[in-house]
Scaffold this motif. Structure first.
Motif: not given
Length: 493
Positions: A63, A78, A42-43, A38-40, A81-82
């Motif tokens: 995505p 939201k 991902c980066h 998820d975007d928590n 997620d990815y």
């Protein structure tokens, strides 16, 4: 801990780094890895994977729709997620995804040979650039057609007034003649009058060896769009419906949708490929591979699922249903999926069975015995045998000797002693190898022509000095006999 109450980013990175390093080592040279996130984080995951797999081996970030309603905040819901995809090398083994067959709905005189067909774009669908060689009139059944449906515009172009936005045919005159003669062209009447369309059949490939022109069904495949996974079949809502068909509702949260897992399987795997899922959960991966193997009888993909024996909370729906660990849920889903697909694909010959293995610590006492083992006495110490058991030893050796997890190993009765025979190996694991058992073994070699394993493998911990010497003596007799048997005695510890 972060302000959200979750583990810090650095703690998460320390957790993931060694696991992804191991994952890379396990990957085949042409393999690929997919990581759901998820975007928590991902980066951070992207940077981590760039370091481990290499930036050049990054393929895509998909995505994925999670829920149409989304997790709502005051302003933004939201909804996704990815799914990150990396490969081990820059030459992965990937396969084009087939379009579904819903557009293949027309029949013609070639139906029995070619199946249904679909209409492609019109023959004068906007060209990337103008070419005078593709700008010509066509006559079909006495009617003349011009690119762009305009004789006036065609004549103007022929006088030298044209630009790159002008229409032209997609095929040359020679290729059109070839396609028309072989039934790959049809005239349809629509809102804008009669238009020339090209056709694609489900299973036809036509080639002219003299001219090199061909029309086939290669456009049934497509490059996988990174937006593919934003469609509803890949949502968590559908994942919930998938798992409800087998183990029931509310038994397992956060399972992956079956459509997503089969998509990954189609993209990366074919015959005998192995799919490893080391966060197995409800075994959605297993069900997806079973489904793919049933749909495609020519391919026999295999899976390995790994799951910690995490306990189900008392009072939960899973606990009330009789499950005690997540492993139990996964195994039950595989069993029930097998029944489901046996009904859905009654003619399929796919192997839908599975084997369950448990990783366990070996006791220190056994480790000490292994380190200091001595079989020179007359009494057999079965401590090591008792610790591991027959199945563990036999499976380990079958894998070691390249027979795999699925094999033709069978039990052999030697005067009450059980041995295990698989093609070129005979395994003696159980303690208590009597003189009668050895005599029975020698007799079997001498009498039964089909019985001729060239390797006799012993679990050294199960036999004392006398048993070992007795067996060695009789094997030597077999070697020196008229049959001149070439038997290798392999003692393993």
């Amino acid at each position: 801990m972060t302000k959200r109450g979750s583990a810090s980013h650095s703690a998460w990175l320390m957790f993931m780094y060694p696991r992804l390093q191991l994952a890379r080592e396990l990957l085949a040279k042409d393999g690929a890895i997919f990581i759901s996130i998820d975007d928590n984080e991902c980066h951070n995951l992207k940077l981590l994977c760039d370091d481990i797999f290499g930036e050049e081996n990054f393929i895509a970030e998909f995505p994925r729709i999670t829920k149409r309603g989304g997790k709502s905040s005051d302003i933004v819901a939201k909804n996704h997620d990815y799914l990150l995809m990396y490969t081990k090398t820059n030459s992965p083994k990937l396969y084009a995804i087939e379009h579904n067959d819903t557009a293949f709905k027309y029949q013609d005189e070639f139906f029995e040979e070619r199946g249904y067909y679909k209409l492609n774009q019109t023959l004068d669908y906007d060209s990337l650039q103008y070419s005078s060689s593709l700008d010509y009139p066509l006559e079909i059944d006495g009617e003349v057609f011009y690119p762009g449906q305009s004789e006036e515009a065609y004549n103007e172009r022929q006088s030298g007034n044209h630009d790159t936005a002008d229409w032209a045919w997609r095929w040359s005159k020679e290729k059109f003649k070839f396609g028309y003669e072989n039934g790959f062209v049809v005239v349809k009447t629509g809102r804008n009058g009669k238009r020339i369309y090209t056709k694609t059949y489900q299973k036809a490939t036509i080639e002219d060896g003299d001219t090199g022109y061909y029309v086939d069904y290669s456009d049934r495949t497509k490059s996988l769009s990174t937006l593919e996974t934003t469609e509803n079949p890949y949502s968590n809502d559908n994942a919930t419906k998938d798992v409800a068909k087998t183990i029931g509702k509310k038994i397992f949260d956060h399972t992956k949708p079956l459509e997503l897992m089969t998509l990954i399987g189609r993209l990366c795997t074919r015959n005998d490929d192995i799919i490893l899922d080391f966060f197995s959960g409800s075994a959605a991966t297993a069900e997806a591979i079973m489904k793919l193997n049933c749909e495609d009888s020519e391919n026999h993909r295999k899976y390995i699922l790994i799951q910690l024996p995490e306990e189900c909370k008392e009072g939960s729906s899973a606990y009330k249903a009789g499950y005690r660990t997540i492993c139990d849920i996964g195994m039950d889903r595989i069993i029930k999926s097998k029944k489901l697909y046996n009904q859905e694909f009654p003619t399929s010959t796919a192997d839908l069975g599975f084997k369950h293995y448990t990783l366990a610590e070996v006791s220190q006492t056994t480790l000490d015995k292994i380190e200091k083992f001595d079989n020179s006495g007359f009494i057999t110490d079965t401590t090591v045998y008792d610790e591991f058991g027959i199945e563990t030893v036999l499976t380990t050796w079958l894998i070691h000797d390249n027979y795999g997890f699925v094999n033709n190993c069978e039990m052999v009765d030697l005067a009450g002693y059980t041995a295990y025979w698989c093609e070129n190996h005979l395994y003696l694991i159980n303690p208590g190898l009597t003189e009668e058992a050895i005599k029975s073994l020698v007799e079997k070699y001498n009498i039964e022509g089909a019985f001729n394993p060239q390797n006799i493998v012993l679990f050294g911990y199960s036999f004392n000095y006398v048993e070992m010497e007795n067996l060695k003596t009789n094997v030597k007799i077999l070697r020196d006999s008229e049959k001149n048997l070439k038997i290798n005695l392999d003692i393993r510890y």
